[in-house]
Design a protein around this motif. Structure first.
Motif, short mmCIF file in Angstrom:
data_model
loop_
_atom_site.label_atom_id
_atom_site.label_comp_id
_atom_site.label_asym_id
_atom_site.label_seq_id
_atom_site.Cartn_x
_atom_site.Cartn_y
_atom_site.Cartn_z
N VAL A 376 30.24 48.39 -13.01
CA VAL A 376 30.14 49.85 -12.84
C VAL A 376 30.26 50.61 -14.30
O VAL A 376 31.44 50.49 -14.83
CB VAL A 376 30.97 50.25 -11.81
CG1 VAL A 376 30.98 51.83 -11.79
CG2 VAL A 376 30.87 49.95 -10.59
N GLU A 378 30.48 53.88 -16.74
CA GLU A 378 30.82 55.15 -16.70
C GLU A 378 29.69 56.08 -16.30
O GLU A 378 29.89 57.16 -15.33
CB GLU A 378 31.09 55.66 -18.17
CG GLU A 378 32.53 56.40 -18.00
CD GLU A 378 32.84 56.60 -19.71
OE1 GLU A 378 32.39 57.82 -20.20
OE2 GLU A 378 33.74 55.88 -20.20
N PHE A 381 29.31 55.81 -12.59
CA PHE A 381 30.40 56.08 -11.77
C PHE A 381 30.43 57.40 -11.14
O PHE A 381 30.26 58.38 -11.68
CB PHE A 381 31.68 55.61 -12.40
CG PHE A 381 32.98 55.72 -11.67
CD1 PHE A 381 33.10 55.06 -10.51
CD2 PHE A 381 33.98 56.64 -12.06
CE1 PHE A 381 34.20 55.38 -9.52
CE2 PHE A 381 35.14 56.85 -11.34
CZ PHE A 381 35.24 56.15 -10.11
N SER A 382 30.78 57.53 -9.71
CA SER A 382 30.89 58.77 -9.28
C SER A 382 32.36 58.91 -8.50
O SER A 382 32.83 57.91 -8.03
CB SER A 382 29.67 59.11 -8.08
OG SER A 382 30.24 59.97 -7.05
N ASP A 383 32.85 60.00 -8.24
CA ASP A 383 34.24 60.13 -7.40
C ASP A 383 33.87 59.86 -5.93
O ASP A 383 34.82 59.91 -5.16
CB ASP A 383 34.89 61.36 -7.72
CG ASP A 383 34.08 62.54 -7.27
OD1 ASP A 383 32.95 62.63 -7.71
OD2 ASP A 383 34.66 63.30 -6.56
N GLU A 384 32.64 59.78 -5.57
CA GLU A 384 32.35 59.76 -4.02
C GLU A 384 31.81 58.43 -3.73
O GLU A 384 30.93 57.88 -4.43
CB GLU A 384 31.18 60.88 -3.64
CG GLU A 384 31.90 62.35 -3.76
CD GLU A 384 31.00 63.56 -3.36
OE1 GLU A 384 30.61 63.15 -2.25
OE2 GLU A 384 30.67 64.38 -4.12
N ILE A 385 32.36 57.79 -3.01
CA ILE A 385 31.92 56.86 -2.18
C ILE A 385 30.56 56.60 -1.79
O ILE A 385 30.05 55.48 -2.24
CB ILE A 385 32.89 56.60 -0.68
CG1 ILE A 385 34.28 55.97 -1.07
CG2 ILE A 385 32.27 55.02 -0.16
CD1 ILE A 385 34.75 54.63 -1.84
N LYS A 386 29.99 57.88 -1.26
CA LYS A 386 28.73 57.79 -0.71
C LYS A 386 27.65 57.52 -1.80
O LYS A 386 26.63 56.82 -1.61
CB LYS A 386 28.48 58.96 0.20
CG LYS A 386 28.22 60.22 -0.80
CD LYS A 386 27.95 61.37 0.36
CE LYS A 386 28.20 62.67 -0.48
NZ LYS A 386 28.25 63.83 0.48
N LEU A 388 28.25 55.75 -4.68
CA LEU A 388 28.23 54.41 -4.97
C LEU A 388 27.57 53.65 -4.09
O LEU A 388 26.77 52.40 -4.40
CB LEU A 388 29.65 53.95 -5.24
CG LEU A 388 30.20 54.44 -6.67
CD1 LEU A 388 31.70 54.15 -6.48
CD2 LEU A 388 29.70 54.30 -7.88
N ARG A 389 27.60 53.75 -2.87
CA ARG A 389 27.06 52.84 -1.75
C ARG A 389 25.62 53.13 -1.89
O ARG A 389 24.77 52.11 -1.86
CB ARG A 389 27.41 53.26 -0.54
CG ARG A 389 29.01 53.46 -0.13
CD ARG A 389 29.64 52.33 0.55
NE ARG A 389 29.01 51.11 1.11
CZ ARG A 389 29.39 49.91 1.03
NH1 ARG A 389 30.44 49.63 0.24
NH2 ARG A 389 28.84 49.05 1.49
N GLU A 392 24.33 50.92 -4.81
CA GLU A 392 24.37 49.52 -4.29
C GLU A 392 23.06 49.38 -3.57
O GLU A 392 22.34 48.28 -3.71
CB GLU A 392 25.70 49.26 -3.36
CG GLU A 392 27.00 48.80 -3.99
CD GLU A 392 28.05 48.40 -3.10
OE1 GLU A 392 28.94 47.73 -3.48
OE2 GLU A 392 27.87 48.77 -2.04
N LEU A 411 29.41 46.16 -6.64
CA LEU A 411 29.82 46.68 -7.80
C LEU A 411 31.10 46.11 -8.17
O LEU A 411 32.12 46.16 -7.59
CB LEU A 411 30.08 48.12 -7.57
CG LEU A 411 28.46 48.93 -7.29
CD1 LEU A 411 28.74 50.26 -6.97
CD2 LEU A 411 27.28 48.37 -8.20
#
Lengths: 433, 143
Positions: A376, A378, A381-386, A388-389, A392, A411
């Motif tokens: 991952v 910078e 990268f996001s502060d939200e899980i959704k 990043l999912r 993926e 990730l």
């Protein structure tokens, strides 16, 4: 039985004239019919008249996977397209896949070498073959099919997958021979037990397993699990598909059909032949193919070769199981995977810098798994899980569509993928073969 | 009225949360609020600290994938129904909350809650209109 005693059991010295004649013919044929090859030979300073016998083989330049790639789709064919009966496709290193074409005579050759293969494994005319290799662009399914028809087997063209149905076909039709990848037969054992079946009671007596690397350890597991003779088959689509070499019941090396697929073993670094019995890269010249005949094709498979006559009566030399690769290609469930393909996808996804690693794993009783680790950065990268999912998922879908095989994407933190000499280690093969 | 939140990507393996927190602690950075969001393979540590800029460059220097996001911290009466009153305002004004968590310490006898809104600017307007106080960076340092 031995399908072609004349060729498979000949006194090796007697074959020398045949080798020489066939080599001269194929060089002449290629030179006359393929402009790309003619240019290659001209550049190497070789004309057909320089090739007087088999000892002149080393005068010829090598053919490589790269030659296949740049000649996409048909430029390496030595027969016009209207003489090509069938086309098969396998994955290439990047972008273009590898395309091979078979003339009608090539299909006869394929049937012949596959008939030899099945006989070598122990099949007898009248046996039933359950062919669980994939039918389609992959050469596995149709290659076995043609050979089985040629030698008089009854074929169940089951193709790959649908395990419950495979097991039902086995129970109801009682085939004696099974062909599939070695990991699939172990996978089927799990499914069989879940269905309340005892794998050792199966009708299969002989297995023709290949299209992915496996070891004697895995052979023991398959033989114990299924109470079956597990034999190894070797081939690659560039040469013909399955039907280049096959183990006999002594399981002491794979008989290579050298009267049509002539082997050399070279040191991949120096390009010089290795000492007899030493491991090196297998190089194959197709003596009689017309669609896409290849001179000194570098398989990138590391094997050793044994020219001793086998206890089974065959005099054809035996190559060892594949000991490794000269490139970083991995074979997963019969599909060739090149790290460069994955790199390509990652580069195409905005913001993804290709620091990645491919982990291949084979858990007991399961199919090979590919996991792609992606660092991952910078930017992504996001502060939200959704988010990043979703990333993926996007990577996973794109890689699957390119490779045609299921993958997992994970990730990972930056700089956590092992680097050697500054370069990330791209492939980790954890399979216990 | 916005505060800086720092998010840190953490792989799901033992010791990573510890390492991130130790790094901050050793550099005298005080965590005021935190939460961990998790999926199967990875987590995101979200923190509000007294020195956000310093913390962010420190984390990046040490190889943590991290970034900053603007969040809003709101005083909430520390009594039953306190949170519900605030949420009612958001709900009535169609303000979407992406996620929220609480501060470690109390602020002037009130509870402090962190909100990550879908639309931060709109949320701040609504807070203002309803006389709900969002605290400032300065308040954080003084905690």
């Amino acid at each position: 039985m031995i399908w072609n005693k004349k060729m498979e059991c000949a006194v090796p010295g007697d074959l020398k004239n045949i080798f020489s004649d066939r080599l001269k013919d194929i060089v002449e044929f290629i030179y006359q019919n393929n402009p790309l090859y003619k240019e290659k030979l001209d550049k190497a300073g070789v004309v057909p008249s320089d090739i007087k016998n088999i000892d002149d083989l080393s005068k010829l330049p090598f053919t490589t996977k790269d030659d296949m790639r740049i000649s996409y789709p048909f430029k390496l064919f030595s027969s016009p397209l209207n003489k090509i009966s069938e086309i098969h496709v396998s994955s290439g290193t990047t972008g273009n896949p590898t395309v091979v074409g078979y003339t009608k005579d090539d299909l006869k050759l394929w049937a012949e070498v596959m008939a030899r293969t099945l006989c070598c494994a122990g099949a007898e005319p009248g046996d039933i073959l359950q062919n669980a290799y994939g039918y389609g662009l992959f050469t596995g399914g149709l290659g076995l099919h043609y050979g089985a028809l040629e030698m008089g087997l009854t074929v169940i063209p089951a193709s790959s997958g649908q395990t419950k149905r495979q097991l039902k076909l086995m129970m109801d039709f009682k085939p004696r021979i099974l062909s599939c990848t070695p990991s699939y037969v172990l996978y089927m054992a799990e499914e069989a037990r879940e269905m309340g079946l005892d794998p050792r009671e199966s009708s299969w007596e002989i297995g023709v397993f290949g299209a992915e690397p496996w070891s004697d350890l895995m052979r023991n597991e398959i033989e114990d699990t299924w109470n079956i003779l597990a034999t190894d088959i070797y081939g690659l689509s560039e040469i013909i598909g399955p039907g280049v070499a096959q183990e006999c019941s002594y399981k002491d090396g794979l008989h290579i059909f050298w009267d049509v697929f002539y082997p050399e073993i070279i040191n991949p670094d120096t390009d010089e032949p290795v000492e007899d019995g030493e491991a090196g890269e297998l190089v194959v010249t197709t003596f009689t193919k017309q669609g896409i005949p290849l001179l000194r094709y570098r398989t990138r498979d590391i094997v050793s070769i044994n020219y001793q006559k086998c206890r089974c009566g065959r005099t054809s030399p035996r190559i060892s199981k594949i000991k490794g690769r000269t490139d970083d290609m991995i074979i997963v469930r019969g599909i060739n995977v090149f790290p460069s393909q994955i790199e390509h996808v990652l580069l195409g996804i905005e913001g993804t810098q290709p620091h990645y690693q491919i982990v291949v794993d084979r858990k007991s009783g399961e199919l090979d798994e590919l996991e792609i680790l992606v660092e991952v950065e910078e930017k992504i990268f996001s502060d939200e899980i959704k988010h990043l999912r979703a990333l993926e998922e996007k990577i996973r879908k794109e890689i699957e569509s390119v490779l045609g095989v299921f993958v997992k994407v994970k990730l990972v933190e930056p700089k956590t993928i092992e680097r050697s000499m500054g370069k990330a280690k791209r492939v980790v093969d954890q399979r216990v073969l | 009225m916005k505060l800086t939140q720092i998010s840190i990507f953490l792989e799901n393996k033992s010791g990573r949360l510890y390492e991130a927190c130790t790094l901050l602690g050793e550099n005298d950075i005080n965590i005021r609020a935190l939460t961990v969001a998790e999926s199967a393979d990875f987590g995101i540590l979200r923190i509000v600290v007294d020195k956000p800029n310093e913390a962010l460059s420190l984390l990046k220097e040490n190889g943590f994938a991290s970034n900053s996001t603007k969040i809003v911290a709101v005083e909430v009466e520390d009594t039953p129904g306190g949170l519900s009153d605030i949420l009612k305002v958001f709900s009535e004004n169609e303000i979407n909350v992406e996620y929220m968590y609480g501060f470690v310490e109390k602020f002037r006898e009130e509870a402090l809650l962190v909100f990550r809104f879908e639309n931060t600017e709109k949320a701040l307007e609504v807070l203002k209109k309803n006389h709900i106080k969002a605290i400032t960076e300065g308040d954080i340092v003084d905690l």
